[in-house]
Design an enzyme around this catalytic site. Structure first.
Site, short mmCIF file in Angstrom:
data_model
loop_
_atom_site.label_atom_id
_atom_site.label_comp_id
_atom_site.label_asym_id
_atom_site.label_seq_id
_atom_site.Cartn_x
_atom_site.Cartn_y
_atom_site.Cartn_z
CB CYS A 10 -0.21 -4.50 -51.25
SG CYS A 10 0.64 -5.68 -50.17
CE LYS A 13 -1.21 -7.17 -47.27
NZ LYS A 13 -1.26 -8.12 -46.09
CG ASP A 46 -2.44 -12.56 -51.28
OD1 ASP A 46 -2.48 -11.33 -51.43
OD2 ASP A 46 -1.47 -13.17 -50.80
C1 RUB Z 1 0.89 -9.31 -50.25
C2 RUB Z 1 -0.20 -8.96 -51.18
C3 RUB Z 1 0.15 -8.92 -52.65
C4 RUB Z 1 -0.16 -10.28 -53.27
C5 RUB Z 1 0.38 -10.40 -54.68
O1 RUB Z 1 0.44 -9.51 -48.92
O2 RUB Z 1 -1.35 -8.78 -50.82
O3 RUB Z 1 -0.59 -7.94 -53.31
O4 RUB Z 1 0.38 -11.33 -52.49
O5 RUB Z 1 1.77 -10.33 -54.62
P1 RUB Z 1 1.52 -9.88 -47.79
P2 RUB Z 1 2.70 -10.93 -55.78
O6 RUB Z 1 2.53 -8.80 -47.77
O7 RUB Z 1 0.69 -9.95 -46.52
O8 RUB Z 1 2.10 -11.22 -48.15
O9 RUB Z 1 2.23 -10.32 -57.04
O10 RUB Z 1 4.08 -10.52 -55.39
O11 RUB Z 1 2.52 -12.42 -55.76
#
Ligand code: RUB
Length: 309
Positions: free
Chosen positions: A125, A205, A194
């Protein structure tokens, strides 16, 4: 940006990634508070609470979103005038945004120390904090190589490889199902989160749990980079993290789906990786084993069990 605009951008994933979503929500609440022209405190509070609800309802999985909203809104009940309530919101939104950015930088420094010169890292992701660790290791002079997955159906991997390429990091781009074929070339997996539940499970993800299982089988360590505001207080009282299921059209175009009356397209956006498949969670307060998630919830989110009783 006005609240409805931010909410729409979060929903359609123009603003995405748990950390960015949280900061965007905090900023939207700040802007809303500054723009609201209500004469009475009660009306101000009511409209701020409506705005908070609209933002929280946009995407259900990233706990950073309700946590950020809670942090910004917390204390509005103690104000007695519109000015006082507005000042509080602006102040807390600013503090949250600043501490979030600071957390991302701190995690990058801590996470980079887990990466050795010559390591090959796999990421799944597009996580700002996971990439922060990788880029920091590269900046500090370590020679590293990355495997980045495509991330069907929304192709967040494309954003990841652009960031890595711009940073000058040697990167291999693979389809999600190729992880097992390359895992023996990988020294370390780093992903974002998340949500982190009280039992140390990580919600991230869709596909993350497959990556973690594959890594465990190959004896490759899995690190999760997650700010403390991604830990989920309500899991302490038994709430489950809701896994967002997005439209099937993201996976299979409607015109094809229409010709297949016996086929249902399922499109969960996230999955759950149990604590046993995670070696460490790197937070801005330092690295913890996933089993210590409760400590983070108690110590750093200031969460009190009586709040929900
Ligand atoms: C994004 C996702 C990321 C986490 C962490 O999913 O799964 O791995 O949100 O991201 P989507 P960060 O694209 O569906 O939002 O470290 O940038 O907070």
């Amino acid at each position: 940006m006005i609240v409805s605009e931010t909410a729409e951008k979060i929903k359609n994933m123009e603003i995405r990634g748990a950390g960015r979503i949280a900061r965007a929500a905090a900023e939207a609440l700040r802007d809303h508070a500054l723009a609201l022209k209500t004469p009475t405190y009660d009306a101000f509070r009511q409209r701020m609470e409506n705005a908070a609800d609209i933002l929280i309802a946009t995407r259900p999985t990233a706990v950073s979103l309700p946590n950020a909203v809670h942090i910004v809104m917390n204390g509005i009940g103690e104000a007695s005038t519109v000015d006082e309530a507005r000042r509080g919101i602006v102040e807390r939104a600013g503090q949250f945004t600043q501490s979030s950015q600071h957390a991302v930088e701190k995690i990058a420094q801590f996470g980079a120390r887990h990466i050795r010169d010559g390591d090959t890292i796999l990421t799944h992701c597009n996580s700002e904090v996971a990439l922060g660790c990788i880029i920091e290791a590269h900046r500090s002079g370590k020679h590293i190589e990355v495997f980045a997955t495509e991330v069907r159906p929304r192709n967040q991997g494309h954003i990841t490889i652009k960031t890595l390429s711009d940073a000058g990091i040697k990167t291999n781009f693979i389809v999600d199902s190729a992880v097992r074929s390359f895992i023996n070339d990988v020294d370390l997996v780093i992903v974002g989160a998340d949500a982190v539940t009280v039992n140390g499970a990580v919600v991230n993800k869709i596909g993350t749990s497959q990556v973690a299982h594959t890594a465990a089988e190959a004896r490759v360590n899995v690190l999760v980079a997650a700010e403390t505001y991604k830990f989920a207080p309500r899991t302490v009282i038994g709430e489950l993290i809701q896994i967002e299921e997005r439209p099937g059209s993201e996976v299979l175009p409607d015109e094809i789906a229409r010709t297949l009356p016996h086929v249902t397209v399922r499109n969960p956006a996230f999955d759950v990786t149990p604590a046993e498949f995670i070696d460490l969670i790197i937070t801005e307060q330092g690295a913890i084993p996933p089993q210590m998630a409760w400590i983070i919830i108690r110590e750093y989110l200031g969460w009190d069990i009586t709040e929900f009783q």
